[in-house]
Design an enzyme around this catalytic site. Structure first.
Site, mmCIF file in Angstrom:
data_model
loop_
_atom_site.group_PDB
_atom_site.id
_atom_site.type_symbol
_atom_site.label_atom_id
_atom_site.label_comp_id
_atom_site.label_asym_id
_atom_site.label_seq_id
_atom_site.Cartn_x
_atom_site.Cartn_y
_atom_site.Cartn_z
ATOM 1 N N ILE A 162 2.861 3.363 -4.544
ATOM 2 C CA ILE A 162 1.832 4.394 -4.607
ATOM 3 C C ILE A 162 2.331 5.751 -4.107
ATOM 4 O O ILE A 162 2.286 6.761 -4.812
ATOM 5 C CB ILE A 162 0.597 3.977 -3.775
ATOM 6 C CG1 ILE A 162 0.084 2.594 -4.208
ATOM 7 C CG2 ILE A 162 -0.491 5.030 -3.876
ATOM 8 C CD1 ILE A 162 -0.436 2.528 -5.608
ATOM 9 N N ASP A 163 2.814 5.785 -2.862
ATOM 10 C CA ASP A 163 3.039 7.054 -2.168
ATOM 11 C C ASP A 163 3.998 8.015 -2.870
ATOM 12 O O ASP A 163 3.716 9.227 -2.924
ATOM 13 C CB ASP A 163 3.529 6.799 -0.739
ATOM 14 C CG ASP A 163 2.503 6.047 0.101
ATOM 15 O OD1 ASP A 163 1.393 5.806 -0.416
ATOM 16 O OD2 ASP A 163 2.813 5.703 1.252
ATOM 17 N N HIS B 129 0.803 -1.214 0.000
ATOM 18 C CA HIS B 129 0.000 0.000 0.000
ATOM 19 C C HIS B 129 0.836 1.264 0.000
ATOM 20 O O HIS B 129 0.285 2.362 -0.022
ATOM 21 C CB HIS B 129 -0.908 0.004 1.229
ATOM 22 C CG HIS B 129 -0.163 0.016 2.534
ATOM 23 N ND1 HIS B 129 0.693 -1.007 2.898
ATOM 24 C CD2 HIS B 129 -0.118 0.907 3.536
ATOM 25 C CE1 HIS B 129 1.210 -0.735 4.083
ATOM 26 N NE2 HIS B 129 0.733 0.427 4.489
ATOM 27 N N CYS B 130 2.179 1.152 0.028
ATOM 28 C CA CYS B 130 3.016 2.344 0.166
ATOM 29 C C CYS B 130 3.970 2.556 -0.999
ATOM 30 O O CYS B 130 3.873 3.555 -1.717
ATOM 31 C CB CYS B 130 3.831 2.267 1.471
ATOM 32 S SG CYS B 130 2.837 2.459 2.969
ATOM 33 N N ILE B 131 4.927 1.643 -1.180
ATOM 34 C CA ILE B 131 6.043 1.894 -2.097
ATOM 35 C C ILE B 131 5.590 2.138 -3.545
ATOM 36 O O ILE B 131 6.083 3.067 -4.194
ATOM 37 C CB ILE B 131 7.063 0.740 -2.045
ATOM 38 C CG1 ILE B 131 7.550 0.538 -0.613
ATOM 39 C CG2 ILE B 131 8.249 1.033 -2.958
ATOM 40 C CD1 ILE B 131 8.197 1.754 -0.001
#
Length: 417
Positions: free
Chosen positions: A262-263, A258-260
């Protein structure tokens, strides 16, 4: 009065609920999904880091889940933990954040603390969340306390959870800052105060951009070191012996979660739209990391070719389809792209994962429970995720040909990324 309402009961919101309940706070969970609400109230967990027994313990403290936003009228603090996926334009899709604000706004009372934890671009709290809440609640700037605190949940991490991971908190006025600091001090061990919401928002993006860029670096290096016939895994091992100035990152079949993936794009999008130029490091890292599934498939094709086999008609077994080890979370897993590309080339794709009962990639089939028999039957076995349940020595011995994308095997006959 209630102490806390957590809006969004997923991988971020539910761990916050758990720690707040353990700290003795009165907690209500608010979610738009009736299935999530009913499941939690029945004692069923839907995230990796909390099991059904732990949900039962939360219920015993008085925790309850609801889809009725009027519950925030009794809360001292409201924390928004809803998803912010990428939009079609490449920036954050704030529909869930705006929806949460519209749901809770009319029910806020003077003095309520509202904290956004959803990852987003710098400026969201001040430019989107605060104005929307003020409009919907009718409260003035001095009556509504708004802050930002980036989530740092690492699903499956047995060492660092919400309580012992320092919590960054930022607000744009002293009253909100102190209220947010005091609230989180009741739940976590260490609170780190930022000078404002933009700095707190940016800290999360820096953390994940740092990882994204360094993963891209080793992914690209692994590709040309393979062409140079140099063992890149040994290169990483050797460099890691330096006690200063180096942090080891390892290559893999792509990035997930959910992070790398996307963010960092939130920041890139903000720079491009507000400043008019690109964030080249992020854009290059995204290009490299997103190309890794295609590279893995090209290596698979080469290994089958070495056996005088075509991809079409060959059986390829994929081991581990989650985005990280020892969890069931499949968000943005590169295994999906690998499988789809193999299917397009005509391979018969089977998968095995001890944490995934069914995998929604049309055309793939489950290898069943006996991973060693499946490896012995497949033309090529690909280790995509190194779950601790896998006996890699036994898999190496059973597989006709093993391609290890995680560098976890040592056998001379194994091929590594």
């Amino acid at each position: 009065m209630g102490d806390l309402v957590v809006v969004g009961l997923g991988y971020v919101g539910l761990p916050l609920v758990a720690e707040a309940c353990r700290a003795g706070l009165s907690v209500t969970g608010l979610d738009v999904s009736r299935g999530v609400v009913d499941g939690l109230n029945a004692g069923r967990s839907h995230v990796d880091d909390l099991d059904d027994a732990e949900i039962g313990e939360l219920l015993a403290t008085g925790f309850t889940a609801t889809d009725d936003a009027t519950c925030v009228a009794e809360a001292d603090a409201v924390v928004i933990c809803v998803p912010t996926p990428l939009s079609a334009e490449g920036g954050p899709d704030l529909a869930a954040v705006e929806g949460a604000c519209r749901g809770i706004g009319p029910h806020l009372r003077p003095g309520t603390l509202v904290v956004l934890e959803s990852t987003t671009y710098p400026g969201t709290t001040a430019e989107v969340v605060r104005p929307l809440l003020e409009e919907l609640s009718g409260l003035g700037a001095d009556e509504l306390h708004v802050a930002y605190s980036p989530e740092r949940i690492d699903p499956g991490n047995a060492t660092y959870g919400l309580k012992n991971t320092p919590k960054v908190v930022g607000a744009d006025d002293p009253a909100a800052q102190e209220k947010a600091r005091a609230f989180y001090s009741r739940v976590v061990d260490t609170v780190v105060v930022a000078s404002g919401t933009r700095e707190a928002e940016s800290a999360k993006l820096l953390e994940n951009t740092y990882r994204h860029v360094n993963i891209a670096l080793v992914n690209e290096m692994a590709r040309f070191f393979h062409e140079l016939e140099i063992d890149f895994w040994e290169v990483v091992r050797l460099a890691s012996t330096k006690p200063f100035g180096f942090q080891a990152f390892t290559p893999g079949p792509g990035v997930g979660g959910h992070c790398i993936p996307i963010d960092p794009n939130y920041l890139s999008h903000r720079v491009r739209t507000q400043l008019g130029y690109g964030f080249r490091f992020v854009e290059l890292a995204q290009e490299i990391n997103s190309s890794m599934p295609a590279y893995v498939v090209s290596r698979i094709a080469s290994l089958l070719n070495d056996q005088e086999k075509a991809v079409r008609g060959s059986t390829v077994l994929l081991l581990g389809v989650t985005y990280k080890p020892d969890i069931a979370d499949q968000r943005e897993s590169p295994a999906v792209d690998v499988a789809k590309r193999l299917l397009q080339l005509g391979a018969s794709v089977r998968y095995h994962d001890p944490h995934v009962a069914s995998w929604d990639v049309a055309g793939t089939t489950s290898a069943g429970e006996d991973v060693l028999a499946a490896a012995a039957d497949a033309d090529l076995t690909v280790l995509l995720q190194q779950h601790s349940a896998y006996d890699l020595d036994a898999i190496e011995a059973s597989a006709r040909c093993l391609f290890d994308t995680r560098g976890r095997t040592t056998g001379e006959s194994t091929h590594r990324l």
